[in-house]
Motif scaffolding. Structure first.
Motif, PDB file in Angstrom:
ATOM      1  N   VAL A  28      51.642  43.709  42.047  1.00  0.00           N
ATOM      2  CA  VAL A  28      51.870  44.858  41.159  1.00  0.00           C
ATOM      3  C   VAL A  28      52.980  45.731  41.720  1.00  0.00           C
ATOM      4  N   GLU A  29      52.910  46.031  43.040  1.00  0.00           N
ATOM      5  CA  GLU A  29      53.937  46.852  43.669  1.00  0.00           C
ATOM      6  C   GLU A  29      55.316  46.209  43.544  1.00  0.00           C
ATOM      7  N   LYS A  30      55.382  44.911  43.765  1.00  0.00           N
ATOM      8  CA  LYS A  30      56.662  44.200  43.683  1.00  0.00           C
ATOM      9  C   LYS A  30      57.240  44.289  42.269  1.00  0.00           C
ATOM     10  N   VAL A  66      49.548  41.125  35.793  1.00  0.00           N
ATOM     11  CA  VAL A  66      49.387  40.427  37.076  1.00  0.00           C
ATOM     12  C   VAL A  66      47.988  39.829  37.199  1.00  0.00           C
ATOM     13  N   ILE A  67      46.966  40.603  36.811  1.00  0.00           N
ATOM     14  CA  ILE A  67      45.584  40.114  36.916  1.00  0.00           C
ATOM     15  C   ILE A  67      45.351  38.931  35.970  1.00  0.00           C
ATOM     16  N   LEU A  70      46.866  35.944  37.480  1.00  0.00           N
ATOM     17  CA  LEU A  70      46.051  35.533  38.622  1.00  0.00           C
ATOM     18  C   LEU A  70      44.794  34.789  38.161  1.00  0.00           C
ATOM     19  N   ILE A  71      44.183  35.304  37.085  1.00  0.00           N
ATOM     20  CA  ILE A  71      42.986  34.642  36.539  1.00  0.00           C
ATOM     21  C   ILE A  71      43.313  33.215  36.140  1.00  0.00           C
ATOM     22  N   GLY A  72      44.425  33.024  35.392  1.00  0.00           N
ATOM     23  CA  GLY A  72      44.809  31.683  34.942  1.00  0.00           C
ATOM     24  C   GLY A  72      45.054  30.745  36.107  1.00  0.00           C
ATOM     25  N   GLU A  73      45.794  31.201  37.105  1.00  0.00           N
ATOM     26  CA  GLU A  73      46.113  30.352  38.264  1.00  0.00           C
ATOM     27  C   GLU A  73      44.852  29.938  39.010  1.00  0.00           C
ATOM     28  N   LYS A  74      43.990  30.900  39.305  1.00  0.00           N
ATOM     29  CA  LYS A  74      42.802  30.616  40.113  1.00  0.00           C
ATOM     30  C   LYS A  74      41.763  29.805  39.337  1.00  0.00           C
ATOM     31  N   LEU A  75      41.600  30.135  38.037  1.00  0.00           N
ATOM     32  CA  LEU A  75      40.593  29.425  37.237  1.00  0.00           C
ATOM     33  C   LEU A  75      40.961  27.945  37.092  1.00  0.00           C
ATOM     34  N   PHE A 102      40.714  48.758  33.524  1.00  0.00           N
ATOM     35  CA  PHE A 102      41.857  48.450  34.380  1.00  0.00           C
ATOM     36  C   PHE A 102      42.467  49.702  35.018  1.00  0.00           C
ATOM     37  N   LYS A 103      41.993  50.889  34.611  1.00  0.00           N
ATOM     38  CA  LYS A 103      42.478  52.105  35.269  1.00  0.00           C
ATOM     39  C   LYS A 103      41.912  52.212  36.683  1.00  0.00           C
ATOM     40  N   ALA A 104      40.755  51.586  36.888  1.00  0.00           N
ATOM     41  CA  ALA A 104      40.128  51.598  38.223  1.00  0.00           C
ATOM     42  C   ALA A 104      40.818  50.568  39.112  1.00  0.00           C
ATOM     43  N   ASP A 105      40.461  50.599  40.393  1.00  0.00           N
ATOM     44  CA  ASP A 105      41.055  49.670  41.354  1.00  0.00           C
ATOM     45  C   ASP A 105      40.281  48.357  41.446  1.00  0.00           C
ATOM     46  N   GLY A 106      39.120  48.287  40.857  1.00  0.00           N
ATOM     47  CA  GLY A 106      38.303  47.086  40.971  1.00  0.00           C
ATOM     48  C   GLY A 106      37.127  47.337  41.881  1.00  0.00           C
TER      49      GLY A 106
END
Length: 455
Positions: A28-30, A66-67, A70-75, A102-106
Motif C-alpha cells: 500500500v505504501e509503495k 492491494v488486499i 493478495l486474496i487472489g494470489e494466496k487463494l 477497510f478503514k480499520a487496519d485489520g
C-alpha cells in the motif's frame, strides 16, 4: 497471514483466509508513493503533494485493491499447491462472511466456498473393449465422388429445345399482364430473367414450360408457381418483398436462351484439374486416388465415433458421481446473471453431464501423457483447412494456401481453443486405440450416417 481449508464431505470446501496489517501495508505504501509522484493537484508542484493528503484521497481505495490482489494470489496459490481440484470459481460464504471495514487496519477475515471435484479413478486398458467402425469405401461411394468432380468441372452448352429431364436453365424477358391478358401499362418488366422450371413447386405451372424452344412465349403465374416463397418472386421479378406478397398477375416469358449443364468428361483434363498436372494418368488411378482420399476423411469420422463410444463406456464404468450441486448452481448463476435462475434450472443437469465427461477426459489425458504444442495445433488447423477445401471438390490445393488458411484460423481466439481441444482429441484417440481392445465393425457410409443421426 493464515489460510485454513475444511472439506468434510470431500466436495464442498470452505477456505478461510486471514490478512494482517503487515501482509499488505508495504505494498500500500509503495503504491501511494507512486501515486504521489504522479499526482497533479492545484497548489502543489508535481510530486510534492503531502503524503497525508494522498492517503486521505486514495488510501482506502489502494488498500482495497492491494488486499483483493493478495486474496487472489494466496487463494489460488493454496489451491494449486495443495492440489485441490476446484470446479468453477470460489464465492464468498453467504453465512460466515462478515462485512469488512477497510478503514480499520485489520485483521481482515475472508471466507470462501469452493466446489471440489468428486474423487474417482478413470482407467482404460487391455481388459476394456470399445466398438470401432470401419466405414467401407465401395464403388458406389467412389462413383458419387467422381460424379461430384465431373459436375464441379462441368459447363453449360447453348441448346434450342428445353428438356425438363436435363434441368435446363432458361433466360428470357418477363412482362406483367393485366386482367385483359394484354401487357399491363407500367407493369413489371424484367429483361434477361433466369428461370429453372424444374424448381417450380407447383406441377401445373411447371408443365407450362414443357416443349419450350428459343422464341417460345409461356404465360404463367409466379404467385401460383411459388405459393409459399415470396423471396423467389422478389428475386425473379426484381421487386421488393412487400410488392411480392401481393403480386397476383400472370406474366409472359419470352425464351431468349436455353442453357444445358454438361458434366466434364472423365479424362486427363479432369484428372489434372482435381489432383494436379500428371499426378494421375488413368481412370483406374483416378478412382484409386479418390478412394484413398475418402478413406482418410472417413477415418476421421470413425475416430470421432470411437471417442463418443469411449465417453459412453467410461461414463457407465465410472458410474454416478456426487457433485456439490448447490455451490455449482451458485457459480453458474454468477456467470449467467443476465439469464437468471431459470437458465440455471433449465441447463444445470446438462452441464453436469458435460462436467463429468470433462473430468474423465482430464484423467485419460493425464494417464496417457497427452501434451500438445503449437505444432500440433497448427497441424490440426491445416488438416481442417484441407477437409474444408475437399468439401468443395478442391483436392489439390497448394501447400502455401493451406498454410495461409491455417494461419488465418489461428489468429482468431475463438478458433484456437477448439483447435487445441481437437489436437488433444487426436492424440488421445490414437493412444486409446492402442490401449483398449477394438471391437471392429464394418459399416457402409449410409448406415454410419443413419447411426450418427439417431444419436
Amino acid at each position: 497471514m493464515n489460510i485454513s481449508f475444511e472439506n468434510p464431505d470431500k466436495i464442498n470446501g470452505q477456505l478461510t483466509l486471514t490478512i494482517e496489517k503487515e501482509d499488505y501495508e508495504k505494498d500500500v505504501e509503495k503504491q501511494l508513493k507512486d501515486y504521489r509522484k504522479k499526482a497533479n493537484m492545484p497548489g502543489f508542484r508535481p510530486g510534492m503533494v503531502p503524503m497525508g493528503l494522498i492517503k486521505r484521497q486514495y488510501g482506502e481505495a489502494v488498500k482495497v485493491d492491494v488486499i483483493n490482489k493478495l486474496i487472489g494470489e494466496k487463494l489460488y496459490g493454496y489451491v494449486r499447491d495443495n492440489k485441490i481440484q476446484m470446479l468453477g470459481e470460489p464465492l464468498p460464504n453467504e453465512e460466515k462472511q462478515k462485512p469488512v471495514d477497510f478503514k480499520a487496519d485489520g485483521p481482515f477475515e475472508f471466507v470462501f466456498d469452493i466446489a471440489v471435484a468428486p474423487e474417482f479413478k478413470a482407467e482404460l486398458g487391455e481388459g476394456d473393449t470399445v466398438d470401432y467402425y470401419d466405414i467401407e469405401v465401395d464403388d458406389e461411394l467412389v462413383n458419387r465422388q467422381v460424379d461430384m468432380f465431373a459436375s464441379r468441372a462441368g459447363h453449360y452448352d447453348k441448346v434450342e429445345d428445353y428438356d425438363p429431364a436435363k434441368n435446363d436453365m432458361l433466360k428470357g424477358d418477363l412482362r406483367e399482364l393485366g386482367p385483359d391478358g394484354n401487357a399491363k401499362e407500367d407493369g413489371v418488366v424484367v429483361e434477361g430473367a433466369v428461370l429453372m422450371p424444374e424448381y417450380i413447386k407447383v406441377e401445373e405451372q411447371k408443365n407450362l414450360f414443357d416443349g419450350a424452344k428459343l422464341g417460345s412465349v409461356i404465360t404463367f403465374n409466379p404467385k401460383k408457381a411459388y405459393p409459399e416463397n415470396d423471396a423467389e418472386i422478389t428475386s425473379l421479378l426484381k421487386i421488393d418483398k412487400e410488392k411480392a406478397a401481393t403480386m397476383e398477375s400472370d406474366f409472359t416469358y419470352l425464351v431468349t436462351e436455353i442453357s444445358r449443364f454438361v458434366k466434364a468428361e472423365v479424362n486427363q483434363e479432369l484428372f489434372d484439374n482435381v489432383f494436379g498436372k500428371d499426378e494421375v494418368k488413368s481412370e483406374e488411378e483416378f478412382r484409386q486416388k479418390i478412394s484413398e482420399g475418402i478413406k482418410a476423411q472417413l477415418a476421421t469420422d470413425s475416430d470421432y465415433k470411437f471417442l463418443l463410444d469411449v465417453r459412453k463406456y467410461m461414463e457407465d464404468k465410472v458410474g454416478e458421481l456426487q457433485f456439490p450441486d448447490a455451490m455449482l448452481k451458485r457459480v453458474m448463476l454468477k456467470n449467467n446473471e443476465d439469464r437468471g435462475q431459470k437458465f440455471v434450472d433449465d441447463n444445470y443437469a446438462a452441464s453436469i453431464v458435460e462436467l463429468k465427461w470433462h473430468l474423465i477426459k482430464e484423467q485419460l489425458v493425464a494417464d496417457n501423457g497427452i501434451k500438445v504444442d503449437d505444432n500440433d495445433v497448427k497441424n490440426v488447423a491445416k488438416e481442417t483447412a484441407r477437409i474444408q477445401f475437399a468439401q468443395y471438390g478442391m483436392a489439390n490445393v497448394p501447400d502455401e494456401y493451406i498454410e495461409k488458411y491455417a494461419s488465418d484460423m489461428l489468429k482468431e481466439r475463438k478458433n484456437v481453443d477448439s483447435l487445441v481441444d481437437r489436437a488433444v482429441d487426436v492424440k488421445l484417440i490414437e493412444a486409446l486405440k492402442g490401449k483398449v481392445k477394438l471391437n471392429k465393425k464394418s459399416i457402409s457410409l449410409d448406415d454410419f450416417n443413419k447411426m450418427m443421426q439417431e444419436k
